[in-house]
Design a protein around this motif. Sequence first.
Motif, short mmCIF file in Angstrom:
data_model
loop_
_atom_site.label_atom_id
_atom_site.label_comp_id
_atom_site.label_asym_id
_atom_site.label_seq_id
_atom_site.Cartn_x
_atom_site.Cartn_y
_atom_site.Cartn_z
N GLU A 87 51.35 -21.04 -7.22
CA GLU A 87 49.97 -21.10 -7.73
C GLU A 87 49.59 -22.55 -8.12
O GLU A 87 50.34 -23.24 -8.80
N ASN A 88 48.43 -22.96 -7.63
CA ASN A 88 47.88 -24.30 -7.93
C ASN A 88 48.75 -25.45 -7.44
O ASN A 88 48.52 -26.61 -7.81
N ALA A 89 49.72 -25.19 -6.61
CA ALA A 89 50.55 -26.26 -6.05
C ALA A 89 49.81 -26.95 -4.91
O ALA A 89 49.00 -26.33 -4.21
N LYS A 90 50.12 -28.24 -4.71
CA LYS A 90 49.47 -29.02 -3.67
C LYS A 90 50.52 -29.70 -2.78
O LYS A 90 51.53 -30.20 -3.29
N GLY A 93 50.81 -18.94 -3.48
CA GLY A 93 50.14 -18.84 -4.77
C GLY A 93 48.64 -19.02 -4.67
O GLY A 93 48.12 -19.70 -3.78
N GLU A 94 47.92 -18.43 -5.62
CA GLU A 94 46.47 -18.60 -5.67
C GLU A 94 46.12 -20.06 -5.90
O GLU A 94 46.77 -20.77 -6.66
N ASN A 95 45.05 -20.49 -5.21
CA ASN A 95 44.52 -21.85 -5.34
C ASN A 95 45.52 -22.93 -4.94
O ASN A 95 45.39 -24.08 -5.35
N SER A 96 46.49 -22.57 -4.13
CA SER A 96 47.36 -23.60 -3.56
C SER A 96 46.63 -24.29 -2.42
O SER A 96 45.66 -23.75 -1.87
N GLU A 145 48.45 -16.67 2.06
CA GLU A 145 48.70 -15.32 1.56
C GLU A 145 47.84 -14.97 0.35
O GLU A 145 47.91 -13.85 -0.15
N ASN A 146 47.04 -15.94 -0.14
CA ASN A 146 46.19 -15.76 -1.31
C ASN A 146 44.98 -16.68 -1.15
O ASN A 146 44.91 -17.44 -0.19
N PRO A 147 44.03 -16.64 -2.07
CA PRO A 147 42.95 -17.64 -2.00
C PRO A 147 43.56 -19.05 -2.00
O PRO A 147 44.31 -19.41 -2.91
N VAL A 149 41.36 -12.61 2.42
CA VAL A 149 39.98 -12.86 2.79
C VAL A 149 39.48 -14.21 2.28
O VAL A 149 38.55 -14.80 2.85
N ASP A 150 40.09 -14.75 1.23
CA ASP A 150 39.66 -16.03 0.67
C ASP A 150 40.62 -17.16 1.03
O ASP A 150 40.64 -18.20 0.35
N ALA A 151 41.40 -16.99 2.08
CA ALA A 151 42.24 -18.08 2.58
C ALA A 151 41.40 -18.92 3.55
O ALA A 151 40.95 -18.42 4.58
N GLN A 152 41.16 -20.17 3.20
CA GLN A 152 40.34 -21.06 4.02
C GLN A 152 41.25 -22.09 4.69
O GLN A 152 41.77 -22.98 4.04
#
Length: 306
Positions: free
Chosen positions: A179-182, A207-210, A235-237, A265-268
């Motif tokens: 999550e939140n990793a870059k 993770g979300e927002n990765s 696998e997540n937004p 659905v929110d994987a860009q």
Amino acid sequence: MELNNVTNDVLNVIDSYGFKQEGAYNLRLNGMAVCHGDSRHIQIVKKEDQPGIDIHISGEAKNEQVHIPVVMTEAGVDVVYNDFYIEDGADVTIVAGCGIHGEGCSETRHDGIHTFHVGKNANVKYVENHYADGNGTGKKVLNPVTKIYVGEGSVFTLETTQIKGVDSTKRENYIELAENAKLNVTEKLMTHEAQSAVSNMDVVLKGENSSARIISRSVAKGTSVQVFHPRAIGENPCHAHVQCDSIIMDQAEISSIPEINAKHVDAQIVHEAAIGRINDEQLIKLRTFGLSEEEAESVIIENFLK
């Protein structure tokens, strides 16, 4: 310890930060760890069950470096397993890479398997340079395997460069982001003559927002063959961008296969790929400054791979 001129020359190429026998460092020469040192926040421990080292980086490490180059000046196969344990909040640059100096007729090969366990809110930069030289006819082969597990809120920067001289390489990368990793990846590669290079990279945004940014740039000359296959799996937004740019010359062959896989659905995720020859207008412009065609090509290639 005192190093000979050949070893020092190779180290000067593969360690762009400058290798010194001080602070945290470990030099592997022809399959053996010949010298190493620890710092206050970084400890290097030799493995007991297989060749390689464990590098323990404290969360108190701030803007610190550790250097772990490999040099081979003798023919043979060297396999090493290195594990990095990076605590929460650490800020560190890890400078690796392998250089081969071959003068014989037998193959010289190094297979480095590196695994990174990154805690939360850490900032890690990993620089890996590959290079080979020498007048020997034996093949110079490098097959790196890199596994990276990036913890929550951490930033991992991966810079890999194959400078020249490597006859064959197959790179395997697997990266997981929490999550939140870059993740920031820059891969640069040049091949010539009959060399071959394969680069596979799987980036799993768990993770979300990765987020991940993957840029690959390469130049292929002679009859060399290159294959790139970066794959981003959301696998997540999340956000991911994959870009592969290549210059092809002579009778070389390049295959670029960027792949994106969205499981949410929110994987860009976006990918781009471009392969082309050197721009004639750039060549003409540089020739007007008095450069030969070969010199102009070198300038263009050098700037492309910066």
